[in-house]
Design a protein around this motif. Structure first.
Motif, PDB file in Angstrom:
ATOM      1  N   MET A  73      41.961  49.766  14.553  1.00 60.62           N
ATOM      2  CA  MET A  73      40.508  49.892  14.473  1.00 60.62           C
ATOM      3  C   MET A  73      39.836  48.584  14.912  1.00 60.62           C
ATOM      4  O   MET A  73      38.920  48.586  15.728  1.00 60.62           O
ATOM      5  N   ARG A  74      40.307  47.477  14.380  1.00 66.67           N
ATOM      6  CA  ARG A  74      39.717  46.173  14.706  1.00 66.67           C
ATOM      7  C   ARG A  74      39.917  45.817  16.176  1.00 66.67           C
ATOM      8  O   ARG A  74      39.008  45.336  16.838  1.00 66.67           O
ATOM      9  N   SER A  75      41.119  46.032  16.691  1.00 67.49           N
ATOM     10  CA  SER A  75      41.387  45.659  18.086  1.00 67.49           C
ATOM     11  C   SER A  75      40.615  46.547  19.058  1.00 67.49           C
ATOM     12  O   SER A  75      40.198  46.087  20.122  1.00 67.49           O
ATOM     13  N   THR A  76      40.386  47.796  18.712  1.00 67.93           N
ATOM     14  CA  THR A  76      39.598  48.697  19.559  1.00 67.93           C
ATOM     15  C   THR A  76      38.150  48.222  19.638  1.00 67.93           C
ATOM     16  O   THR A  76      37.553  48.191  20.714  1.00 67.93           O
ATOM     17  N   ILE A  77      37.593  47.830  18.510  1.00 71.59           N
ATOM     18  CA  ILE A  77      36.224  47.304  18.482  1.00 71.59           C
ATOM     19  C   ILE A  77      36.159  45.992  19.265  1.00 71.59           C
ATOM     20  O   ILE A  77      35.258  45.792  20.089  1.00 71.59           O
ATOM     21  N   ALA A  78      37.108  45.102  19.029  1.00 68.83           N
ATOM     22  CA  ALA A  78      37.128  43.801  19.724  1.00 68.83           C
ATOM     23  C   ALA A  78      37.206  43.990  21.238  1.00 68.83           C
ATOM     24  O   ALA A  78      36.525  43.279  21.986  1.00 68.83           O
ATOM     25  N   ALA A  79      37.995  44.946  21.688  1.00 68.59           N
ATOM     26  CA  ALA A  79      38.122  45.200  23.130  1.00 68.59           C
ATOM     27  C   ALA A  79      36.787  45.655  23.716  1.00 68.59           C
ATOM     28  O   ALA A  79      36.394  45.226  24.813  1.00 68.59           O
ATOM     29  N   ARG A  80      36.044  46.492  22.978  1.00 66.74           N
ATOM     30  CA  ARG A  80      34.740  46.949  23.480  1.00 66.74           C
ATOM     31  C   ARG A  80      33.739  45.801  23.490  1.00 66.74           C
ATOM     32  O   ARG A  80      32.969  45.648  24.431  1.00 66.74           O
ATOM     33  N   VAL A  96      33.148  53.165  21.041  1.00 65.94           N
ATOM     34  CA  VAL A  96      34.162  52.900  20.015  1.00 65.94           C
ATOM     35  C   VAL A  96      34.755  54.219  19.520  1.00 65.94           C
ATOM     36  O   VAL A  96      35.977  54.351  19.386  1.00 65.94           O
ATOM     37  N   ALA A  97      33.910  55.217  19.276  1.00 63.88           N
ATOM     38  CA  ALA A  97      34.401  56.513  18.801  1.00 63.88           C
ATOM     39  C   ALA A  97      35.359  57.140  19.814  1.00 63.88           C
ATOM     40  O   ALA A  97      36.430  57.637  19.440  1.00 63.88           O
ATOM     41  N   ALA A  98      35.003  57.115  21.086  1.00 65.60           N
ATOM     42  CA  ALA A  98      35.862  57.706  22.126  1.00 65.60           C
ATOM     43  C   ALA A  98      37.212  56.995  22.197  1.00 65.60           C
ATOM     44  O   ALA A  98      38.266  57.637  22.307  1.00 65.60           O
ATOM     45  N   ALA A  99      37.200  55.672  22.120  1.00 69.46           N
ATOM     46  CA  ALA A  99      38.449  54.915  22.195  1.00 69.46           C
ATOM     47  C   ALA A  99      39.342  55.184  20.982  1.00 69.46           C
ATOM     48  O   ALA A  99      40.562  55.329  21.118  1.00 69.46           O
ATOM     49  N   ALA A 102      40.953  58.632  21.111  1.00 64.75           N
ATOM     50  CA  ALA A 102      42.003  58.757  22.123  1.00 64.75           C
ATOM     51  C   ALA A 102      43.400  58.547  21.531  1.00 64.75           C
ATOM     52  O   ALA A 102      44.397  58.936  22.148  1.00 64.75           O
ATOM     53  N   HIS A 103      43.486  57.944  20.349  1.00 68.45           N
ATOM     54  CA  HIS A 103      44.790  57.773  19.695  1.00 68.45           C
ATOM     55  C   HIS A 103      45.375  59.159  19.436  1.00 68.45           C
ATOM     56  O   HIS A 103      44.684  60.040  18.908  1.00 68.45           O
ATOM     57  N   PRO A 104      46.634  59.386  19.776  1.00 68.77           N
ATOM     58  CA  PRO A 104      47.206  60.734  19.639  1.00 68.77           C
ATOM     59  C   PRO A 104      47.245  61.270  18.215  1.00 68.77           C
ATOM     60  O   PRO A 104      47.237  62.487  18.019  1.00 68.77           O
ATOM     61  N   ASN A 105      47.254  60.407  17.203  1.00 67.64           N
ATOM     62  CA  ASN A 105      47.333  60.878  15.820  1.00 67.64           C
ATOM     63  C   ASN A 105      45.982  61.027  15.143  1.00 67.64           C
ATOM     64  O   ASN A 105      45.908  61.512  14.015  1.00 67.64           O
ATOM     65  N   VAL A 106      44.920  60.604  15.794  1.00 71.05           N
ATOM     66  CA  VAL A 106      43.593  60.677  15.188  1.00 71.05           C
ATOM     67  C   VAL A 106      42.944  62.009  15.546  1.00 71.05           C
ATOM     68  O   VAL A 106      42.812  62.351  16.710  1.00 71.05           O
ATOM     69  N   ARG A 107      42.556  62.760  14.523  1.00 70.98           N
ATOM     70  CA  ARG A 107      41.913  64.053  14.748  1.00 70.98           C
ATOM     71  C   ARG A 107      40.390  63.932  14.813  1.00 70.98           C
ATOM     72  O   ARG A 107      39.727  64.653  15.540  1.00 70.98           O
ATOM     73  N   VAL A 129      27.843  58.165  14.371  1.00 71.31           N
ATOM     74  CA  VAL A 129      28.315  59.273  15.193  1.00 71.31           C
ATOM     75  C   VAL A 129      29.607  59.810  14.570  1.00 71.31           C
ATOM     76  O   VAL A 129      30.382  59.059  13.976  1.00 71.31           O
ATOM     77  N   PHE A 130      29.779  61.107  14.671  1.00 72.30           N
ATOM     78  CA  PHE A 130      30.991  61.766  14.190  1.00 72.30           C
ATOM     79  C   PHE A 130      31.540  62.596  15.325  1.00 72.30           C
ATOM     80  O   PHE A 130      30.795  63.334  15.974  1.00 72.30           O
ATOM     81  N   ARG A 131      32.837  62.463  15.580  1.00 69.57           N
ATOM     82  CA  ARG A 131      33.487  63.236  16.648  1.00 69.57           C
ATOM     83  C   ARG A 131      34.791  63.800  16.120  1.00 69.57           C
ATOM     84  O   ARG A 131      35.510  63.145  15.366  1.00 69.57           O
ATOM     85  N   ILE A 132      35.087  65.019  16.531  1.00 71.52           N
ATOM     86  CA  ILE A 132      36.341  65.665  16.176  1.00 71.52           C
ATOM     87  C   ILE A 132      36.983  66.198  17.454  1.00 71.52           C
ATOM     88  O   ILE A 132      36.263  66.684  18.348  1.00 71.52           O
TER      89      ILE A 132
END
Length: 137
Positions: A73-80, A96-99, A102-107, A129-132
C-alpha cells in the motif's frame, strides 16, 4: 464515512474478504490547480482499505508470502507521488485505487485523500473512491 460508502462496504462480494487498512498516511505532494499550489508541496493524508478474499489471505505457515504485504500500500502511493504534479485529488485517488486493484489478490479497494491545510475553519477537504473488480465469467 457517508451512507454511500457504507453501502459499498456491505457489498455481497466482500463478505468473504479480509479488510487490510493503512490509516492517515501523510505525504507531502505537489498537488492543486491554483498557481500558488503549483509552487510547492502540500500535506495530504491518505487512507486505504483493501479487501482480499480470505481464501487468498489466511496464512497456514505464518509466512508473509501468504498474505498481501502492507508495504504494498505504501509503495504504491509513493510510486504515484513520485510521478510528479497532480491537479486534482480525484486523480490521485483514482490512480492509487487502480494501482492497488491491479494486485491479483485484491478484490476491492477504498481510497481517500484529504488536504488538511486548505481552510482554517475545517479539518480537511477530500475525496473518497471505492472500486471493486468485475467478476470473471
Amino acid at each position: 464515512m457517508d451512507e454511500t460508502m457504507l453501502a459499498a462496504l456491505s457489498h455481497p462480494r466482500l463478505t468473504d474478504c479480509r479488510r487490510l487498512f493503512l490509516r492517515n498516511y501523510e505525504v507531502r505532494i505537489n498537488i492543486g490547480v491554483h498557481d500558488f499550489e503549483k509552487r510547492g508541496e502540500q500535506r495530504v493524508v491518505i487512507n486505504v482499505e483493501l479487501f482480499v478474499p480470505l481464501a487468498l489471505s489466511t496464512p497456514v505457515a505464518d509466512k508473509l508470502a501468504e498474505v498481501v504485504d502492507y508495504d504494498f500500500m505504501r509503495s504504491t502511493i509513493a510510486a504515484r507521488v513520485k510521478r510528479g504534479h497532480i491537479h486534482l485529488q480525484e486523480t490521485l485517488c483514482d490512480d492509487v485505487a487502480a494501482a492497488l486493484l491491479a494486485h491479483p489478490n485484491v478484490r476491492a479497494v477504498a481510497v481517500s485523500t484529504e488536504k488538511p491545510d486548505v481552510y482554517p475553519d475545517c479539518d480537511a477537504v477530500g475525496v473518497e473512491v471505492f472500486r471493486i473488480k468485475e467478476e470473471r465469467a
